[in-house]
Scaffold this active site. Structure first.
Site, short mmCIF file in Angstrom:
data_model
loop_
_atom_site.label_atom_id
_atom_site.label_comp_id
_atom_site.label_asym_id
_atom_site.label_seq_id
_atom_site.Cartn_x
_atom_site.Cartn_y
_atom_site.Cartn_z
CB THR A 181 -0.84 0.06 1.29
OG1 THR A 181 0.06 0.17 2.39
CG2 THR A 181 -1.68 -1.17 1.46
NE ARG A 208 -8.00 -8.71 1.39
CZ ARG A 208 -6.93 -7.90 1.42
NH1 ARG A 208 -6.95 -6.76 0.76
NH2 ARG A 208 -5.87 -8.23 2.12
CB VAL A 209 -12.82 -4.62 3.62
CG1 VAL A 209 -12.20 -3.42 4.32
CG2 VAL A 209 -13.86 -4.16 2.60
CB THR A 231 2.43 -1.49 3.92
OG1 THR A 231 2.32 -2.08 2.62
CG2 THR A 231 3.88 -1.50 4.34
N1 GLY Z 1 -2.50 -4.07 3.53
C1 GLY Z 1 -3.22 -4.02 2.33
C2 GLY Z 1 -4.11 -5.14 2.09
O1 GLY Z 1 -3.89 -6.23 2.60
O2 GLY Z 1 -5.08 -4.97 1.35
#
Ligand code: GLY
Length: 321
Positions: A181, A208-209, A231
């Site tokens: 990210t 998905r979140v 990240t």
């Molecule tokens: N850290 C970003 C994701 O897994 O979507």
């Protein structure tokens, strides 16, 4: 992600020019510190410093800095050109937080809008909500004047078709790949802010979140303590409220680097695949002192720092020896 040797990279001559120019404005680019994830953070920080020295707020700077990465079709994990979900749709998540007002805004599962961090900011500033998702987030963005567009590039479409057509291709019903990210934190005059934007895992199950748009997970900011961003494998990291954990530890008096270590210590007790998965964090306190750490050497964190009007790129230490 392209590998970068442990080194310090002095950002472009343009950055030096910018710093010199900024001295003639009300605020210099050296009055602010920015810390961002990955090599693209160098350009994000440079743009953030430019916005700040031009009179923008810390939030303006973080939003515009992150926009640079969202707009870059060569970054395949954020914004335009981000690799899509399993159905070939680019699905974006982002969040932003103001440490002074203790307000956050976020969007999840946003399609067709290349700058989710800007939509997240408007959720924070123009509504009484914190997070908007899916079709409602898209309608909100359009109402705010954003233009829907195709976010697949020829490159990301080709990559999706290759994955889709591969026999026995890996899916997230089992396991997956790609988690980088853009996370950014900034501090100036005792104020802090944080932001985070991602297209999430390539080929993810639609809907998905993970951690990036969740307050306290992908990002967190509190003027009383500092700001942090995460990240890596967000499906795992979300379970540790990483950014809130780090900010809480800074509130208890830890230096940002020690607060990052404390988070990794906490995660290492129970998280899976400690030596192979990507788990990385950045942090900054209101004085501009920083922390950055990856869990392991196999998935190192590269981070970009803007300080004293100069941009540099570094490799973070790792927690596990
Ligand atoms: N850290 C970003 C994701 O897994 O979507």
């Amino acid at each position: 992600m392209e590998s970068i040797d442990r080194k310090t990279f002095i950002a472009s001559a343009g950055a030096a020019t910018l710093a010199a120019t900024a001295n003639t404005t009300a605020r210099a680019a050296s009055d602010v510190v920015f810390l961002s994830t990955w090599k693209w953070g160098v350009e994000a920080n440079r743009r953030a410093a430019e916005v700040f020295s031009g009179g923008g707020s810390l939030l303006d700077a973080i939003e515009k800095g992150i926009n640079v990465v969202e707009d870059d079709p060569n970054v395949t994990t954020v914004g335009y050109g981000g690799l899509p979900n399993a159905e070939g749709e680019v699905e974006l998540d982002a969040g932003i937080m103001d440490g002074t007002a203790h307000r956050a805004g976020a969007v999840c599962n946003l399609h067709k809008i290349k700058n989710p961090i800007s939509v997240a900011r408007l959720v924070m500033e123009r509504t009484r909500h914190t997070t908007m998702a899916g079709g409602g987030a898209l309608r909100f963005a359009i109402a705010m004047g954003f233009e829907p567009m195709q976010l697949l590039t020829p490159r990301s479409l080709e990559a999706w078709l290759k994955w889709k057509n591969a026999p026995h291709h890996q899916t997230f019903w089992i396991d997956g790949e790609h988690h980088d990210t853009i996370g950014m934190v900034g501090a100036s005059g005792g104020n802090v802010a944080a932001g985070c934007s991602t297209s999430g895992l390539a080929w993810k199950i639609p809907g998905r979140v993970a951690d990036s748009p969740l307050v306290g997970c992908g990002y967190y900011a509190d003027d009383a303590a500092g700001a942090a961003s995460a990240t890596g494998d967000g499906d795992v990291m979300a379970g540790y409220c990483t950014s809130k954990h780090i900010v809480q530890k800074m509130a208890e008096g830890m230096h940002p680097q020690e607060a990052c270590r404390d988070l990794m210590r906490y995660m290492a007790k129970t998280a899976r695949d400690l030596r192979t998965s990507m788990y990385c964090v950045i942090a900054m306190n209101p004085r501009g002192e920083i922390g950055a750490l990856s869990m392991n050497a196999a998935q190192p964190l590269h981070y970009a720092l803007w300080r004293d009007g100069t941009g540099t790129l570094h490799t973070a230490p790792h927690y596990l020896s």
